[in-house]
Design a protein around this motif. Sequence first.
Motif, PDB file in Angstrom:
ATOM      1  N   ARG A 142       0.738  -1.322   0.029  1.00 11.64           N
ATOM      2  CA  ARG A 142      -0.030  -0.049  -0.027  1.00 11.64           C
ATOM      3  C   ARG A 142       0.885   1.250  -0.231  1.00 11.64           C
ATOM      4  O   ARG A 142       0.394   2.285   0.388  1.00 11.64           O
ATOM      5  CB  ARG A 142      -1.019   0.178   1.213  1.00 11.64           C
ATOM      6  CG  ARG A 142      -1.949  -1.088   1.196  1.00 11.64           C
ATOM      7  CD  ARG A 142      -3.081  -0.999   2.174  1.00 11.64           C
ATOM      8  NE  ARG A 142      -4.035  -2.209   2.183  1.00 11.64           N
ATOM      9  CZ  ARG A 142      -4.979  -2.372   2.862  1.00 11.64           C
ATOM     10  NH1 ARG A 142      -5.176  -1.550   4.009  1.00 11.64           N
ATOM     11  NH2 ARG A 142      -5.652  -3.442   2.861  1.00 11.64           N
ATOM     12  N   LEU A 143       2.017   1.048  -0.538  1.00 11.48           N
ATOM     13  CA  LEU A 143       2.836   2.265  -0.774  1.00 11.48           C
ATOM     14  C   LEU A 143       2.518   3.339  -1.801  1.00 11.48           C
ATOM     15  O   LEU A 143       2.488   4.346  -2.108  1.00 11.48           O
ATOM     16  CB  LEU A 143       4.160   2.025  -1.131  1.00 11.48           C
ATOM     17  CG  LEU A 143       5.533   2.940  -1.258  1.00 11.48           C
ATOM     18  CD1 LEU A 143       5.345   4.153   0.113  1.00 11.48           C
ATOM     19  CD2 LEU A 143       6.595   2.662  -1.615  1.00 11.48           C
ATOM     20  N   VAL A 144       1.686   2.724  -2.953  1.00 10.25           N
ATOM     21  CA  VAL A 144       1.055   3.114  -4.066  1.00 10.25           C
ATOM     22  C   VAL A 144      -0.331   2.502  -4.327  1.00 10.25           C
ATOM     23  O   VAL A 144      -0.545   1.530  -3.888  1.00 10.25           O
ATOM     24  CB  VAL A 144       1.896   2.957  -5.413  1.00 10.25           C
ATOM     25  CG1 VAL A 144       3.312   3.706  -4.959  1.00 10.25           C
ATOM     26  CG2 VAL A 144       1.928   1.615  -5.729  1.00 10.25           C
ATOM     27  N   PRO A 145      -1.421   3.250  -4.826  1.00  8.41           N
ATOM     28  CA  PRO A 145      -2.500   2.598  -5.070  1.00  8.41           C
ATOM     29  C   PRO A 145      -2.749   1.471  -5.861  1.00  8.41           C
ATOM     30  O   PRO A 145      -1.732   1.381  -6.889  1.00  8.41           O
ATOM     31  CB  PRO A 145      -3.625   3.828  -5.332  1.00  8.41           C
ATOM     32  CG  PRO A 145      -2.493   4.772  -5.901  1.00  8.41           C
ATOM     33  CD  PRO A 145      -1.325   4.518  -5.437  1.00  8.41           C
ATOM     34  N   PRO A 146      -3.883   0.753  -6.049  1.00  8.48           N
ATOM     35  CA  PRO A 146      -4.131  -0.256  -7.090  1.00  8.48           C
ATOM     36  C   PRO A 146      -4.227   0.486  -8.563  1.00  8.48           C
ATOM     37  O   PRO A 146      -4.536   1.434  -8.653  1.00  8.48           O
ATOM     38  CB  PRO A 146      -5.420  -0.938  -6.673  1.00  8.48           C
ATOM     39  CG  PRO A 146      -5.539  -0.769  -5.204  1.00  8.48           C
ATOM     40  CD  PRO A 146      -4.693   0.655  -4.946  1.00  8.48           C
ATOM     41  N   GLY A 147      -3.626  -0.229  -9.494  1.00  9.97           N
ATOM     42  CA  GLY A 147      -3.380   0.426 -10.725  1.00  9.97           C
ATOM     43  C   GLY A 147      -2.116   1.031 -11.163  1.00  9.97           C
ATOM     44  O   GLY A 147      -2.028   1.190 -12.192  1.00  9.97           O
ATOM     45  N   THR A 148      -1.101   1.236 -10.247  1.00  8.44           N
ATOM     46  CA  THR A 148      -0.266   1.991 -10.745  1.00  8.44           C
ATOM     47  C   THR A 148       0.781   1.348 -11.462  1.00  8.44           C
ATOM     48  O   THR A 148       1.195   1.832 -12.638  1.00  8.44           O
ATOM     49  CB  THR A 148       0.711   2.368  -9.157  1.00  8.44           C
ATOM     50  OG1 THR A 148      -0.195   3.126  -8.387  1.00  8.44           O
ATOM     51  CG2 THR A 148       1.860   2.958  -9.682  1.00  8.44           C
ATOM     52  N   LYS A 149       0.662  -0.268 -11.126  1.00  7.56           N
ATOM     53  CA  LYS A 149       1.600  -1.079 -12.101  1.00  7.56           C
ATOM     54  C   LYS A 149       1.071  -0.934 -13.491  1.00  7.56           C
ATOM     55  O   LYS A 149       1.872  -1.084 -14.313  1.00  7.56           O
ATOM     56  CB  LYS A 149       1.673  -2.449 -11.264  1.00  7.56           C
ATOM     57  CG  LYS A 149       2.598  -3.280 -12.118  1.00  7.56           C
ATOM     58  CD  LYS A 149       1.887  -4.199 -13.228  1.00  7.56           C
ATOM     59  CE  LYS A 149       0.923  -5.217 -12.539  1.00  7.56           C
ATOM     60  NZ  LYS A 149       0.198  -6.286 -13.431  1.00  7.56           N
ATOM     61  N   ASN A 150      -0.228  -1.312 -13.637  1.00 13.33           N
ATOM     62  CA  ASN A 150      -0.636  -1.244 -14.784  1.00 13.33           C
ATOM     63  C   ASN A 150      -0.707  -0.059 -15.697  1.00 13.33           C
ATOM     64  O   ASN A 150      -0.543   0.061 -16.739  1.00 13.33           O
ATOM     65  CB  ASN A 150      -2.323  -1.709 -14.614  1.00 13.33           C
ATOM     66  CG  ASN A 150      -2.440  -3.241 -14.194  1.00 13.33           C
ATOM     67  OD1 ASN A 150      -1.540  -3.831 -14.388  1.00 13.33           O
ATOM     68  ND2 ASN A 150      -3.668  -3.383 -13.952  1.00 13.33           N
ATOM     69  N   THR A 151      -0.652   1.114 -14.989  1.00 13.96           N
ATOM     70  CA  THR A 151      -0.390   2.338 -15.608  1.00 13.96           C
ATOM     71  C   THR A 151       0.685   2.655 -16.051  1.00 13.96           C
ATOM     72  O   THR A 151       1.223   2.915 -17.333  1.00 13.96           O
ATOM     73  CB  THR A 151      -0.660   3.512 -14.667  1.00 13.96           C
ATOM     74  OG1 THR A 151      -2.192   3.426 -14.042  1.00 13.96           O
ATOM     75  CG2 THR A 151      -0.572   4.943 -15.358  1.00 13.96           C
ATOM     76  N   GLN A 152       1.875   2.060 -15.248  1.00 17.81           N
ATOM     77  CA  GLN A 152       3.296   2.245 -15.839  1.00 17.81           C
ATOM     78  C   GLN A 152       3.508   1.356 -16.904  1.00 17.81           C
ATOM     79  O   GLN A 152       4.219   1.781 -17.909  1.00 17.81           O
ATOM     80  CB  GLN A 152       4.394   1.541 -14.778  1.00 17.81           C
ATOM     81  CG  GLN A 152       5.755   1.793 -14.904  1.00 17.81           C
ATOM     82  CD  GLN A 152       6.373   0.800 -15.576  1.00 17.81           C
ATOM     83  OE1 GLN A 152       5.902  -0.301 -15.462  1.00 17.81           O
ATOM     84  NE2 GLN A 152       7.593   1.043 -16.074  1.00 17.81           N
ATOM     85  N   VAL A 153       2.914   0.190 -17.002  1.00 20.24           N
ATOM     86  CA  VAL A 153       3.183  -0.915 -18.270  1.00 20.24           C
ATOM     87  C   VAL A 153       2.556  -0.310 -19.286  1.00 20.24           C
ATOM     88  O   VAL A 153       3.069  -0.429 -20.587  1.00 20.24           O
ATOM     89  CB  VAL A 153       2.444  -2.287 -17.894  1.00 20.24           C
ATOM     90  CG1 VAL A 153       2.239  -3.047 -19.117  1.00 20.24           C
ATOM     91  CG2 VAL A 153       3.208  -2.869 -16.640  1.00 20.24           C
ATOM     92  N   MET A 154       1.267   0.326 -19.274  1.00 22.74           N
ATOM     93  CA  MET A 154       0.606   1.012 -20.368  1.00 22.74           C
ATOM     94  C   MET A 154       1.567   2.344 -20.957  1.00 22.74           C
ATOM     95  O   MET A 154       1.649   2.235 -22.136  1.00 22.74           O
ATOM     96  CB  MET A 154      -0.692   1.540 -19.840  1.00 22.74           C
ATOM     97  CG  MET A 154      -1.469   2.236 -21.081  1.00 22.74           C
ATOM     98  SD  MET A 154      -1.351   4.110 -21.037  1.00 22.74           S
ATOM     99  CE  MET A 154      -1.921   4.515 -19.491  1.00 22.74           C
ATOM    100  N   LEU A 155       2.099   2.994 -20.125  1.00 22.20           N
ATOM    101  CA  LEU A 155       2.846   4.163 -20.471  1.00 22.20           C
ATOM    102  C   LEU A 155       4.203   3.476 -20.995  1.00 22.20           C
ATOM    103  O   LEU A 155       4.688   4.057 -22.318  1.00 22.20           O
ATOM    104  CB  LEU A 155       3.270   5.005 -19.292  1.00 22.20           C
ATOM    105  CG  LEU A 155       1.765   5.794 -18.738  1.00 22.20           C
ATOM    106  CD1 LEU A 155       2.288   6.611 -17.442  1.00 22.20           C
ATOM    107  CD2 LEU A 155       1.288   6.761 -19.763  1.00 22.20           C
TER     108      LEU A 155
END
Length: 391
Positions: free
Chosen positions: A350-363
């Motif tokens: 919980r250092l970052v919210p859910p979806g952060t990893k998927n955002t990074q992969v998309m970008l």
Amino acid sequence: MTPWGGIGAVAALAIAVTATAAGRWDSWMSVLMVLVAACLIAGPALAAGLMLTVEFLKSVKTSERQGRIGGYTKLFNADVSVDTRNADYAKLVDSYYDISTDFYEWGWGDSFHFADRWKGESFRQSLTRHEYYLGGRLCVNKDAEILDCGCGIGGPARNIARFTGAKVTGVTLNQFQVDRANTISRKEGIFGQVEVIQADFMKIPKDDNSFDGAYAIESTCHAPDRLKVYKEILRVLKPGAIFACYEWCVTDLYDPDNAEHRQIKADIMLGDGLPDLVHTSVCTEALSKAGFEVLEVRDVMQDGRASNGGDPWYLPLTPSWNPLLWPRFQFNPVMFRLMPLLLSFFELIRLVPPGTKNTQVMLQAGGIGCAKGGQTGTFTPGWLMVGRKPA
């Protein structure tokens, strides 16, 4: 690097070389001095990067914006047409910048665009020069009123305001970008000369003939209809005023029957929040049909700086093993696989919210698409168009 850091680094290297040549030190001592020099050189850059990372994590941690990634990516499913994305462009673009703005500022700075580099230019200098050139094409006087169409968090607006002495009004669909842009402008003491408002550049909330000039830097590619957005910009310009922009386009080298080219286009659209990606001729024709007198069109990324000792615009998106070359470092094979795992762990604790990893992969996929588009010559982010509203 500070002057004292530079002096210390040179001194450490000189001591290591001289002592080793004279046979006074063992090799391990020379290695130690070289490491000291490297720390003095890289230390400030690493410290600055650490501070930016801390700010990035703080912003993301307190946000729920990354939770919109699922709804955003669904708009690019195979069963969703371009017409559907165009009809829902406001939601698409707002969602995209909700999830991506923190990442952009962390990895790129406050100017969300590309630029090729002159020999000897830094990355930041190339971006600023790219902005100054466009601002100069507006031919405005001090205290003129300028419109920035799709301004992000206002980096170009602040630079162009300083360069021209004009007052700049920026518009963006995304409220988070509005708040961030105005916060930075206040911090830098330029708020008032530069102000960002929440607005759709398809429906600019200003009267006819309001502005002495207008520009768009890699932003009107988000519009669902180029003709309509150019007509709206024409409406708010004063007679004789100039509009200049850099457009994202596919080029004459793009082949719609080529599977690799189609994948490049799809990756760019998904990774950069575009309803569609059109050919250069579509934009040029739309500018003319909107009522502008077309003064110049060309691909500024083909001006030859890269072949004269500089770097192509897409170089920052290509892999590097040098940790000081960010964002290139994240595209090397190890970091490419490690970053999603690291962000998944951060989500778990919980250092970052859910979806952060998927955002990074998309970008990241979008960045690779842009790089391949540049390498194949099928895509440009720098289709320059300059038009004048008839007097």
